[in-house]
Write a protein that holds these residues in place. Structure first.
Motif, PDB file in Angstrom:
ATOM      1  N   ASP A  95      44.874  37.903  30.504  1.00  0.00           N
ATOM      2  CA  ASP A  95      45.394  36.706  29.857  1.00  0.00           C
ATOM      3  C   ASP A  95      46.441  36.068  30.760  1.00  0.00           C
ATOM      4  N   ALA A  96      46.972  34.935  30.317  1.00  0.00           N
ATOM      5  CA  ALA A  96      47.915  34.189  31.139  1.00  0.00           C
ATOM      6  C   ALA A  96      49.155  35.022  31.455  1.00  0.00           C
ATOM      7  N   ARG A  97      49.631  35.775  30.468  1.00  0.00           N
ATOM      8  CA  ARG A  97      50.851  36.563  30.685  1.00  0.00           C
ATOM      9  C   ARG A  97      50.643  37.618  31.768  1.00  0.00           C
ATOM     10  N   ALA A  98      49.502  38.317  31.714  1.00  0.00           N
ATOM     11  CA  ALA A  98      49.225  39.348  32.711  1.00  0.00           C
ATOM     12  C   ALA A  98      49.019  38.745  34.098  1.00  0.00           C
ATOM     13  N   ALA A  99      48.328  37.601  34.148  1.00  0.00           N
ATOM     14  CA  ALA A  99      48.091  36.937  35.433  1.00  0.00           C
ATOM     15  C   ALA A  99      49.402  36.482  36.063  1.00  0.00           C
ATOM     16  N   LEU A 100      50.290  35.930  35.257  1.00  0.00           N
ATOM     17  CA  LEU A 100      51.583  35.479  35.774  1.00  0.00           C
ATOM     18  C   LEU A 100      52.441  36.656  36.221  1.00  0.00           C
ATOM     19  N   ALA A 101      52.385  37.750  35.469  1.00  0.00           N
ATOM     20  CA  ALA A 101      53.166  38.925  35.850  1.00  0.00           C
ATOM     21  C   ALA A 101      52.721  39.442  37.217  1.00  0.00           C
ATOM     22  N   ARG A 102      51.422  39.505  37.428  1.00  0.00           N
ATOM     23  CA  ARG A 102      50.907  39.963  38.721  1.00  0.00           C
ATOM     24  C   ARG A 102      51.280  38.988  39.832  1.00  0.00           C
ATOM     25  N   ALA A 103      51.197  37.690  39.558  1.00  0.00           N
ATOM     26  CA  ALA A 103      51.534  36.687  40.561  1.00  0.00           C
ATOM     27  C   ALA A 103      53.008  36.774  40.951  1.00  0.00           C
ATOM     28  N   ARG A 104      53.880  37.021  39.981  1.00  0.00           N
ATOM     29  CA  ARG A 104      55.307  37.148  40.295  1.00  0.00           C
ATOM     30  C   ARG A 104      55.580  38.419  41.081  1.00  0.00           C
ATOM     31  N   GLU A 105      54.805  39.455  40.795  1.00  0.00           N
ATOM     32  CA  GLU A 105      54.976  40.729  41.490  1.00  0.00           C
ATOM     33  C   GLU A 105      54.700  40.592  42.977  1.00  0.00           C
ATOM     34  N   VAL A 106      53.710  39.761  43.329  1.00  0.00           N
ATOM     35  CA  VAL A 106      53.350  39.598  44.742  1.00  0.00           C
ATOM     36  C   VAL A 106      53.969  38.335  45.342  1.00  0.00           C
ATOM     37  N   GLN A 107      54.878  37.701  44.586  1.00  0.00           N
ATOM     38  CA  GLN A 107      55.609  36.511  45.037  1.00  0.00           C
ATOM     39  C   GLN A 107      54.670  35.354  45.374  1.00  0.00           C
ATOM     40  N   ALA A 108      53.698  35.122  44.509  1.00  0.00           N
ATOM     41  CA  ALA A 108      52.784  33.987  44.659  1.00  0.00           C
ATOM     42  C   ALA A 108      53.379  32.756  44.007  1.00  0.00           C
ATOM     43  N   ASP A 109      52.868  31.582  44.380  1.00  0.00           N
ATOM     44  CA  ASP A 109      53.365  30.358  43.758  1.00  0.00           C
ATOM     45  C   ASP A 109      52.527  29.946  42.545  1.00  0.00           C
ATOM     46  N   HIS A 110      51.262  30.369  42.504  1.00  0.00           N
ATOM     47  CA  HIS A 110      50.383  30.055  41.375  1.00  0.00           C
ATOM     48  C   HIS A 110      49.493  31.257  41.054  1.00  0.00           C
ATOM     49  N   ALA A 111      49.136  31.361  39.807  1.00  0.00           N
ATOM     50  CA  ALA A 111      48.128  32.327  39.376  1.00  0.00           C
ATOM     51  C   ALA A 111      46.834  31.557  39.141  1.00  0.00           C
ATOM     52  N   VAL A 112      45.771  31.986  39.779  1.00  0.00           N
ATOM     53  CA  VAL A 112      44.470  31.328  39.662  1.00  0.00           C
ATOM     54  C   VAL A 112      43.495  32.315  39.031  1.00  0.00           C
ATOM     55  N   ILE A 113      43.010  31.986  37.835  1.00  0.00           N
ATOM     56  CA  ILE A 113      42.075  32.850  37.123  1.00  0.00           C
ATOM     57  C   ILE A 113      40.693  32.211  37.177  1.00  0.00           C
ATOM     58  N   VAL A 114      39.758  32.877  37.841  1.00  0.00           N
ATOM     59  CA  VAL A 114      38.402  32.351  37.999  1.00  0.00           C
ATOM     60  C   VAL A 114      37.456  33.172  37.117  1.00  0.00           C
ATOM     61  N   GLU A 115      36.655  32.485  36.335  1.00  0.00           N
ATOM     62  CA  GLU A 115      35.677  33.141  35.474  1.00  0.00           C
ATOM     63  C   GLU A 115      34.272  32.813  35.970  1.00  0.00           C
ATOM     64  N   VAL A 116      33.503  33.836  36.321  1.00  0.00           N
ATOM     65  CA  VAL A 116      32.161  33.656  36.887  1.00  0.00           C
ATOM     66  C   VAL A 116      31.148  34.417  36.033  1.00  0.00           C
ATOM     67  N   THR A 117      30.044  33.763  35.715  1.00  0.00           N
ATOM     68  CA  THR A 117      28.941  34.421  35.025  1.00  0.00           C
ATOM     69  C   THR A 117      27.656  34.123  35.777  1.00  0.00           C
ATOM     70  N   VAL A 118      26.885  35.164  36.066  1.00  0.00           N
ATOM     71  CA  VAL A 118      25.615  34.986  36.764  1.00  0.00           C
ATOM     72  C   VAL A 118      24.487  35.348  35.805  1.00  0.00           C
ATOM     73  N   THR A 119      23.469  34.498  35.769  1.00  0.00           N
ATOM     74  CA  THR A 119      22.308  34.714  34.908  1.00  0.00           C
ATOM     75  C   THR A 119      21.037  34.583  35.733  1.00  0.00           C
ATOM     76  N   ARG A 120      19.957  35.115  35.192  1.00  0.00           N
ATOM     77  CA  ARG A 120      18.653  34.977  35.862  1.00  0.00           C
ATOM     78  C   ARG A 120      17.597  34.750  34.784  1.00  0.00           C
ATOM     79  N   ARG A 121      17.016  33.567  34.805  1.00  0.00           N
ATOM     80  CA  ARG A 121      16.034  33.216  33.781  1.00  0.00           C
ATOM     81  C   ARG A 121      15.128  32.105  34.291  1.00  0.00           C
ATOM     82  N   VAL A 122      14.022  31.903  33.600  1.00  0.00           N
ATOM     83  CA  VAL A 122      13.138  30.780  33.933  1.00  0.00           C
ATOM     84  C   VAL A 122      13.851  29.493  33.542  1.00  0.00           C
ATOM     85  N   THR A 123      14.007  28.610  34.524  1.00  0.00           N
ATOM     86  CA  THR A 123      14.763  27.367  34.336  1.00  0.00           C
ATOM     87  C   THR A 123      13.880  26.178  34.663  1.00  0.00           C
TER      88      THR A 123
END
Length: 203
Positions: A95-123
């Motif tokens: 969640d946002a709180r955990a992402a920000l905590a990790r970003a502050r721990e490594v002294q980052a300026d932004h937390a970027v959360i990427v969500e990826v889903t891969v599917t395989r079907r007849v399209t």
């Protein structure tokens, strides 16, 4: 005759019903957000498999290859990632709180959360063209992202998964179906990451 006060809401309702449906949800974007602000982010990639058959090798390799493509893409744009963390589909999405905590721990300026889903079907491809639609088994990567500023936790940008951020391994040629192309897994991942980072940071 309809009284004028009652006519206005009716006209507004009719106009909204006739308005075109956008291809992509409107992004949540801070008015003053500038991509150049993102110089040393902490990136979390949540990679999940949706419907479709995938080998154990694919389930192990695709998330790692995507993570590597993100890191290389950031480096190519002179963005120094302070941390890149891959979260498997078995783990709870940070969640946002955990992402920000990790970003502050490594002294980052932004937390970027990427969500990826891969599917395989007849399209179905080439709908709305003069030729009959093409139906192909295709692997599709859909992506969404949220960017949080570390200094105050403010959400700077949020993009839901949409066709504009999706990539498939099949490149149809609607005029000459026989000349349609099939991308490799590596090419598909790279194209997806390029599309995402271009949207976030520019070309």
């Amino acid at each position: 005759m309809v009284p004028r006060p009652a006519l206005i809401p009716a006209l507004l309702l009719l106009a909204s019903a006739c308005a075109p449906v956008p291809d992509e949800p409107a992004p949540t974007r801070a008015i003053d957000f500038k991509p150049i602000e993102i110089r040393m982010p902490a990136v979390i990639v949540q990679f999940a498999f949706g419907p479709g058959e995938f080998s154990e090798r694919e389930r192990e390799s695709l998330p790692r290859e995507y993570e590597g493509a993100v890191l290389e893409g950031l480096n190519a744009r002179a963005v120094l990632a302070r941390d890149v963390r891959l979260v498997s589909e078995r783990e709870r999405r940070p969640d946002a709180r955990a992402a920000l905590a990790r970003a502050r721990e490594v002294q980052a300026d932004h937390a970027v959360i990427v969500e990826v889903t891969v599917t395989r079907r007849v399209t179905e491809f080439c709908r709305g063209t003069r030729r009959a639609p093409l139906r192909e088994l295709a692997t599709t990567l859909s992506q969404g992202v949220e960017i949080l500023r570390v200094s105050d936790g403010a959400r700077r940008l949020a993009l839901d998964p949409s066709p504009a951020l999706s990539t498939t391994d099949f490149e149809p040629d609607c005029a000459k179906p026989a000349e349609s192309q099939r991308r490799s897994a590596a090419e598909t991942l790279q194209k997806a990451v390029d599309k995402l980072l271009t949207r976030l940071l520019g070309p």
